[in-house]
Design a protein around this motif. Structure first.
Motif, PDB file in Angstrom:
ATOM      1  N   ARG A  62       0.825  -1.205   0.000  1.00 30.35           N
ATOM      2  CA  ARG A  62       0.000   0.000   0.000  1.00 30.35           C
ATOM      3  C   ARG A  62       0.858   1.252   0.000  1.00 30.35           C
ATOM      4  O   ARG A  62       0.490   2.268  -0.565  1.00 30.35           O
ATOM      5  N   ASN A  63       1.992   1.190   0.665  1.00 30.96           N
ATOM      6  CA  ASN A  63       2.915   2.315   0.720  1.00 30.96           C
ATOM      7  C   ASN A  63       4.229   1.830   1.300  1.00 30.96           C
ATOM      8  O   ASN A  63       4.348   0.675   1.736  1.00 30.96           O
ATOM      9  N   GLN A  64       5.212   2.720   1.327  1.00 32.27           N
ATOM     10  CA  GLN A  64       6.467   2.425   1.998  1.00 32.27           C
ATOM     11  C   GLN A  64       7.196   3.732   2.279  1.00 32.27           C
ATOM     12  O   GLN A  64       6.931   4.757   1.652  1.00 32.27           O
ATOM     13  N   ILE A  65       8.072   3.700   3.260  1.00 35.18           N
ATOM     14  CA  ILE A  65       9.015   4.783   3.466  1.00 35.18           C
ATOM     15  C   ILE A  65      10.401   4.223   3.175  1.00 35.18           C
ATOM     16  O   ILE A  65      10.656   3.029   3.343  1.00 35.18           O
ATOM     17  N   ARG A  66      11.289   5.106   2.730  1.00 33.00           N
ATOM     18  CA  ARG A  66      12.566   4.635   2.211  1.00 33.00           C
ATOM     19  C   ARG A  66      13.658   4.520   3.265  1.00 33.00           C
ATOM     20  O   ARG A  66      14.529   3.669   3.161  1.00 33.00           O
TER      21      ARG A  66
END
Length: 287
Positions: A62-66
């Protein structure tokens, strides 16, 4: 096959929560050797004996942070201290922008409110006027922890913030654990010491998880086009519909409804200043 969530990875092994007390230690199938599997990823696995398993498929994110690399967050708890170290408004705004960019609900949490209640309340009032959810807590006294806990059920929540703000102390209180590494604030450099170094998801109960995120850094926005920045300020963007020019960047253009809203007090001046800094940095990159 069984569905589960990656809780941590270590030396090529992925520890997957499938809703039981024990985690399943998994390796990849050959077809997934090139896949980038993150903490928080949802997987389909084949269970073997002795809590071992094989990863069969990686489900869509659904999403991610790097940085740190974590996937499928519902919300990000942005932790700041009311004092020691003092809040950094520009950093707060950049972390909020990171949430907006990634489609993650932000919650602002000011810890150590017992040290400087006036500052904590002024920040709460400011960001509530901008439309954000804000809570004031003290890991030392326990104030506000119940209200903070009420925001967590049935969510995957990452806790992020600069060193020394008491992030791990809050998590220790919420989880009832004393084995989390606590970052004391160095008097010399005003930063935390002995802080978390690896992302790990911890389960509170069924479908409720918290993530301790080490080394969280706000997204570098210089890669964006200037026109992509205003939507990351949901308290400002609606006013842009009243600008005379559709190409308005809300800096020096005439008949700009955003600048007028700042002048009228409808948009917080400090938020507009953050926007201008980001736009200026993008312009400097393109020179």
């Amino acid at each position: 096959m069984t569905k589960g969530r990656v809780i941590k990875n270590y030396n090529g092994y992925y520890y997957v929560d499938v809703g039981r007390d024990s985690l399943i230690e998994c390796r990849r199938r050959g077809k997934l050797l090139k896949a980038k599997i993150l903490v928080g990823d949802e997987l389909e696995i084949t269970e073997l004996e002795n809590d071992k398993g094989v990863i069969e498929a990686q489900l869509p994110r659904r999403n991610q942070i790097r940085r740190p690399a974590v996937a499928n967050l519902d919300q990000l708890m942005v932790i700041m201290a009311a004092q020691s170290p003092d809040p950094n408004r520009f950093l707060i705004d950049k972390m909020l922008m990171t949430c907006e960019y990634s489609g993650i609900r932000p919650i602002l949490c000011f810890n150590k409110c017992d040290l400087d209640r006036d500052v904590a309340e002024s920040y709460r009032d400011f960001y509530e006027r901008c439309g954000y959810d804000v809570c004031l807590v003290s890991a030392r006294t326990g104030e506000g922890l119940d209200a903070l806990y009420e925001r967590l059920p049935q969510k995957v929540t990452a806790f992020a913030g600069p060193s020394g703000v008491g992030k791990s102390s809050l998590l220790s209180q919420l989880l009832g654990r004393k084995d989390l590494s606590i970052g004391a604030v160095s008097e010399k450099i005003k930063r935390g010491r002995h802080t978390t170094r690896h992302s790990e998801i911890m389960r509170l109960d069924s479908n409720t998880y918290v993530v301790d995120t080490p080394g969280f850094s706000a997204l570098d926005f210089e890669h964006l086009d200037a026109r992509d920045v205003l939507p990351l300020f949901p308290d400002m963007e609606p006013y842009s519909a009243g600008c005379k020019f559709s190409s308005c960047l809300h800096l020096s253009e005439p008949e700009c409804a955003v600048k007028q809203a700042v002048a009228d007090g409808q948009i917080q001046k400090e938020r507009y200043e953050t926007y201008c800094k980001i736009i200026t940095s993008i312009g400097e990159r393109k020179r």
